[in-house]
Write an enzyme that holds these catalytic residues in place. Structure first.
Site, short mmCIF file in Angstrom:
data_model
loop_
_atom_site.label_atom_id
_atom_site.label_comp_id
_atom_site.label_asym_id
_atom_site.label_seq_id
_atom_site.Cartn_x
_atom_site.Cartn_y
_atom_site.Cartn_z
N LYS A 1 31.62 10.94 -15.80
CA LYS A 1 30.69 11.20 -16.91
C LYS A 1 29.45 10.30 -16.76
O LYS A 1 29.48 9.32 -16.00
CB LYS A 1 31.36 10.99 -18.27
CG LYS A 1 31.90 9.60 -18.62
CD LYS A 1 30.93 8.47 -18.86
CE LYS A 1 29.98 8.50 -20.01
NZ LYS A 1 30.54 8.48 -21.34
N SER B 1 33.75 0.41 -26.86
CA SER B 1 32.65 1.24 -26.35
C SER B 1 32.55 1.20 -24.82
O SER B 1 32.43 0.12 -24.23
CB SER B 1 31.34 0.73 -26.96
OG SER B 1 30.23 1.13 -26.19
N GLY B 2 32.54 2.37 -24.22
CA GLY B 2 32.35 2.44 -22.77
C GLY B 2 31.00 1.89 -22.35
O GLY B 2 30.88 1.21 -21.32
N ARG C 1 36.00 14.66 -28.43
CA ARG C 1 34.55 14.47 -28.62
C ARG C 1 33.78 15.65 -28.02
O ARG C 1 33.97 15.99 -26.86
CB ARG C 1 34.14 13.16 -27.97
CG ARG C 1 32.64 12.98 -27.77
CD ARG C 1 32.35 11.55 -27.41
NE ARG C 1 31.11 11.37 -26.73
CZ ARG C 1 30.63 10.19 -26.38
NH1 ARG C 1 31.32 9.08 -26.63
NH2 ARG C 1 29.48 10.08 -25.75
N ASN D 1 26.49 8.39 -19.36
CA ASN D 1 26.20 8.11 -20.77
C ASN D 1 25.32 9.22 -21.36
O ASN D 1 24.37 9.68 -20.73
CB ASN D 1 25.52 6.74 -20.92
CG ASN D 1 25.26 6.41 -22.38
OD1 ASN D 1 24.26 6.83 -22.97
ND2 ASN D 1 26.19 5.69 -22.98
N SER D 2 25.65 9.60 -22.57
CA SER D 2 25.01 10.76 -23.21
C SER D 2 23.50 10.61 -23.39
O SER D 2 22.80 11.61 -23.59
CB SER D 2 25.65 11.01 -24.57
OG SER D 2 27.03 11.19 -24.44
N ASP E 1 35.97 8.02 -22.20
CA ASP E 1 35.10 8.90 -21.42
C ASP E 1 35.70 10.31 -21.36
O ASP E 1 36.15 10.81 -22.37
CB ASP E 1 34.83 8.29 -20.04
CG ASP E 1 34.09 6.96 -20.14
OD1 ASP E 1 33.38 6.76 -21.14
OD2 ASP E 1 34.24 6.11 -19.25
C1 SPV Z 1 29.82 4.50 -26.12
O1 SPV Z 1 29.61 3.62 -26.97
O2 SPV Z 1 30.13 4.25 -24.96
C2 SPV Z 1 29.68 5.90 -26.49
C3 SPV Z 1 28.68 6.30 -27.45
O3 SPV Z 1 30.35 6.72 -25.90
S1 SPV Z 1 27.26 6.73 -26.57
O4 SPV Z 1 26.79 5.58 -25.83
O5 SPV Z 1 26.32 7.17 -27.58
O6 SPV Z 1 27.58 7.84 -25.68
MG MG Z 2 31.00 6.06 -24.08
#
Ligand code: SPV
Ligand code: MG
Length: 313
Positions: free
Chosen positions: A133, A59-60, A169, A135-136, A100
């Site tokens: 990017k 996970s980023g 994604r 984080n969403s 990403d």
């Molecule tokens: C991550 O775990 O870094 C993801 C999922 O990309 S999220 O944090 O929901 O974007």
């Molecule tokens: Mg991520």
């Protein structure tokens, strides 16, 4: 701790073992929902493997959080690669790396795919946002990359890899572009050669990801990340036709709470006595480090060495 690692090859038939990428592909196409757990270091990846998850999500968010920086491409590709490769080396289940938006343009994607594949990572996931990017779940620039740019990245990735899964994604629902845009892009990414789609959503209920799954008419497996719509169950996702759920950050979030609680109590009480019962014994750390295996191998090779030396006398 029992060592329940999957067998690496069929001793009876001598069949060639499946690569990590082949096992990830099989998990995406299996009749049951595959479950991925987010990890940020080899220890957390081993805990995911021990708990029975099918794969690890590098996970980023977790990797950047554990480095103490925002999830906004502050870490360089090499940092993310090192982290994902370390996870892959520590476990036998496949690792799907969060890459990403691909760390730049198509040239960065080509370099990324070569580098991740060379380090044994089973799959990469790239998202159709811009570089850098964000984080969403953070309010800010969630603008999508132009469709042609991202389709080119998917094609560059799939033509570069030899044995690696490429996940596209979709961030259209995150960016507010809506379902039609998500579906239009899904179709293009499929034609670009993606192996799977990840549809991301920040809604509190799973309705829009179910609506996407229903409306998407293509053939690719579809992955979801049920972080905000956390009431959804494995059975519901499986029945809804999803291939994989990624539990992207729950392990890190639980560890932050546990560490905070413990540290507060130690400061408050002036002793560690009261928290001792809440902690894992140190022996469990040794087991997770594979210390018993290390001692066994030491014993084996030292005794073999003695035998070889004696035979020469
Ligand atoms: C991550 O775990 O870094 C993801 C999922 O990309 S999220 O944090 O929901 O974007
Ligand atoms: Mg991520």
């Amino acid at each position: 701790m029992t060592d329940n690692r999957p067998l690496q090859h069929d001793a009876g038939t001598g069949a060639t073992p499946l690569s990590a990428a082949q096992r990830l592909r099989a998990a995406l196409h299996a009749p049951r929902l595959a479950r991925a757990m987010g990890a940020h270091n080899p220890l957390s990846a081993r805990l995911a493997e021990e708990a029975g998850f099918d794969l690890v999500w590098a996970s980023g968010l977790e990797i950047s959080a554990s480095a103490g920086v925002p999830d906004a491409n502050i870490l360089a590709m090499g940092d993310c690669l090192d982290a994902a490769a370390d996870l892959s080396a520590a476990v036998d289940i496949p690792v799907l790396a969060d890459c990403d938006s691909g760390f730049g343009n198509v040239n960065n994607v080509i370099h990324m795919v070569r580098s991740y594949e060379a380090r044994g990572v089973a799959g990469v996931c790239i998202e159709d946002k811009q570089f850098p990017k964000l984080n969403s779940f953070i309010e800010g620039n969630q603008d999508l990359a132009p469709l042609d740019d991202f389709a080119g990245k998917i094609r560059a990735a799939t033509e570069t890899r030899t044995d690696m899964v490429v996940v596209a994604r979709l961030e259209a629902l995150i960016s507010g572009q809506g379902m039609d845009e998500a579906l239009r892009r899904a179709d293009v990414y499929e034609r670009a050669g993606a192996d799977a789609l990840l549809i991301h959503s920040k809604r509190k209920d799973p309705e829009e990801v179910f609506a996407f799954r229903e409306a998407y008419r293509g053939d690719l497996p579809v992955i979801v990340v049920p972080t905000t719509y956390n009431q959804v169950t494995v059975e519901e996702l499986e029945r809804g036709g999803f291939a994989m759920a990624i539990y992207a950050n729950q392990a890190l979030r639980s560890s932050i709470r546990a560490m905070r609680d413990t540290l507060t109590k130690i400061m408050r009480d002036g002793t560690t006595h009261h928290v001792e019962g809440e902690l894992v014994p140190v022996k469990e750390i040794f087991d997770l480090q594979r210390a018993p295996r290390m001692l066994e191998q030491q014993e084996r090779y030292e005794s073999l060495g003695r035998e070889l030396a004696e035979a020469a006398q």
